[in-house]
Design a protein around this motif. Structure first.
Motif, PDB file in Angstrom:
ATOM      1  N   VAL A   2       0.814  -1.221   0.000  1.00  0.00           N
ATOM      2  CA  VAL A   2       0.000   0.000   0.000  1.00  0.00           C
ATOM      3  C   VAL A   2       0.845   1.268   0.000  1.00  0.00           C
ATOM      4  CG1 VAL A   2      -2.021  -1.074   1.018  1.00  0.00           C
ATOM      5  CG2 VAL A   2      -0.298  -0.050   2.506  1.00  0.00           C
ATOM      6  N   THR A   3       2.147   1.146   0.217  1.00  0.00           N
ATOM      7  CA  THR A   3       3.013   2.325   0.159  1.00  0.00           C
ATOM      8  C   THR A   3       3.572   2.549  -1.252  1.00  0.00           C
ATOM      9  OG1 THR A   3       5.009   1.111   0.805  1.00  0.00           O
ATOM     10  CG2 THR A   3       3.647   2.031   2.588  1.00  0.00           C
ATOM     11  N   SER A   4       3.150   1.715  -2.205  1.00  0.00           N
ATOM     12  CA  SER A   4       3.598   1.858  -3.598  1.00  0.00           C
ATOM     13  C   SER A   4       2.975   3.091  -4.239  1.00  0.00           C
ATOM     14  CB  SER A   4       3.198   0.622  -4.404  1.00  0.00           C
ATOM     15  OG  SER A   4       3.858  -0.518  -3.929  1.00  0.00           O
ATOM     16  N   ASN A   5       3.477   3.441  -5.401  1.00  0.00           N
ATOM     17  CA  ASN A   5       2.911   4.582  -6.130  1.00  0.00           C
ATOM     18  C   ASN A   5       1.526   4.228  -6.676  1.00  0.00           C
ATOM     19  OD1 ASN A   5       3.184   3.281  -8.709  1.00  0.00           O
ATOM     20  ND2 ASN A   5       5.341   3.850  -8.708  1.00  0.00           N
ATOM     21  N   ASP A   6       0.780   5.261  -7.059  1.00  0.00           N
ATOM     22  CA  ASP A   6      -0.600   5.088  -7.519  1.00  0.00           C
ATOM     23  C   ASP A   6      -0.707   4.149  -8.717  1.00  0.00           C
ATOM     24  OD1 ASP A   6      -1.482   6.746  -5.517  1.00  0.00           O
ATOM     25  OD2 ASP A   6      -1.870   8.459  -6.827  1.00  0.00           O
ATOM     26  N   ALA A   7       0.213   4.261  -9.651  1.00  0.00           N
ATOM     27  CA  ALA A   7       0.156   3.426 -10.853  1.00  0.00           C
ATOM     28  C   ALA A   7       0.272   1.943 -10.508  1.00  0.00           C
ATOM     29  CB  ALA A   7       1.251   3.832 -11.828  1.00  0.00           C
ATOM     30  N   SER A   8       1.133   1.600  -9.558  1.00  0.00           N
ATOM     31  CA  SER A   8       1.297   0.202  -9.148  1.00  0.00           C
ATOM     32  C   SER A   8       0.033  -0.325  -8.477  1.00  0.00           C
ATOM     33  CB  SER A   8       2.477   0.064  -8.186  1.00  0.00           C
ATOM     34  OG  SER A   8       3.675   0.407  -8.823  1.00  0.00           O
ATOM     35  N   ILE A   9      -0.564   0.503  -7.630  1.00  0.00           N
ATOM     36  CA  ILE A   9      -1.788   0.099  -6.937  1.00  0.00           C
ATOM     37  C   ILE A   9      -2.930  -0.055  -7.939  1.00  0.00           C
ATOM     38  CG2 ILE A   9      -3.513   0.837  -5.242  1.00  0.00           C
ATOM     39  CD1 ILE A   9      -1.134   2.131  -3.689  1.00  0.00           C
ATOM     40  N   GLN A  10      -3.045   0.872  -8.862  1.00  0.00           N
ATOM     41  CA  GLN A  10      -4.093   0.790  -9.878  1.00  0.00           C
ATOM     42  C   GLN A  10      -3.926  -0.451 -10.748  1.00  0.00           C
ATOM     43  OE1 GLN A  10      -3.952   4.573 -11.893  1.00  0.00           O
ATOM     44  NE2 GLN A  10      -4.979   5.634 -10.213  1.00  0.00           N
ATOM     45  N   GLN A  12      -6.655  -3.332 -11.388  1.00  0.00           N
ATOM     46  CA  GLN A  12      -7.045  -3.701 -12.746  1.00  0.00           C
ATOM     47  C   GLN A  12      -6.969  -5.210 -12.949  1.00  0.00           C
ATOM     48  OE1 GLN A  12      -8.401  -1.445 -15.002  1.00  0.00           O
ATOM     49  NE2 GLN A  12      -9.018  -3.410 -15.873  1.00  0.00           N
ATOM     50  N   CYS A  57     -14.393  -3.736  -0.745  1.00  0.00           N
ATOM     51  CA  CYS A  57     -12.963  -3.440  -0.595  1.00  0.00           C
ATOM     52  C   CYS A  57     -12.663  -3.295   0.890  1.00  0.00           C
ATOM     53  CB  CYS A  57     -12.595  -2.169  -1.355  1.00  0.00           C
ATOM     54  SG  CYS A  57     -10.826  -1.835  -1.344  1.00  0.00           S
ATOM     55  N   ASN A  66      -9.654  -2.783   3.771  1.00  0.00           N
ATOM     56  CA  ASN A  66      -8.269  -2.458   4.081  1.00  0.00           C
ATOM     57  C   ASN A  66      -7.960  -2.982   5.479  1.00  0.00           C
ATOM     58  OD1 ASN A  66      -5.713  -1.518   4.392  1.00  0.00           O
ATOM     59  ND2 ASN A  66      -6.280   0.631   4.557  1.00  0.00           N
TER      60      ASN A  66
END
Length: 95
Positions: free
Chosen positions: A55-63, A67, A79, A81
């Motif tokens: 969850v500390t990754s960048n937005d693109a990795s999380i998205q 996907q 969802c 958490n």
């Protein structure tokens, strides 16, 4: 195909793990995520889609992880958490 799709962050132990197993028991689909997918081998064996997610990754990795879940099941209906930690001790010791 089950109508509910649970996306669980922090499914390697604790509440996330318990929710994952309960959702699978009810016949729902589960996307179980954690930093270490190897800790979720039993969830995978029970039928969950297991994915690595920090969850500390960048937005693109999380998205990208979201996907993958949508690609697998077409939607996410729940969802959760459950990722986190606890810091115990008196205020003087913990600050």
């Amino acid at each position: 195909m089950a109508s509910n799709v649970w996306f669980i962050v922090g499914a390697s132990n604790g509440f996330g793990r318990a929710i994952g197993f309960e959702a699978l028991r009810r016949g729902d689909n589960v996307v179980a995520t954690s930093r270490n997918p190897a800790k979720m081998a039993d969830l995978k064996e029970a039928g969950a889609l297991v994915l690595a997610l920090d969850v500390t990754s960048n937005d693109a990795s999380i998205q990208a992880v979201f996907q993958k879940a949508i690609d697998a099941y077409g939607k996410i209906t729940h969802c959760i958490n459950a990722a986190g930690y606890i810091l115990e001790g008196s205020a003087e010791e913990s600050s």
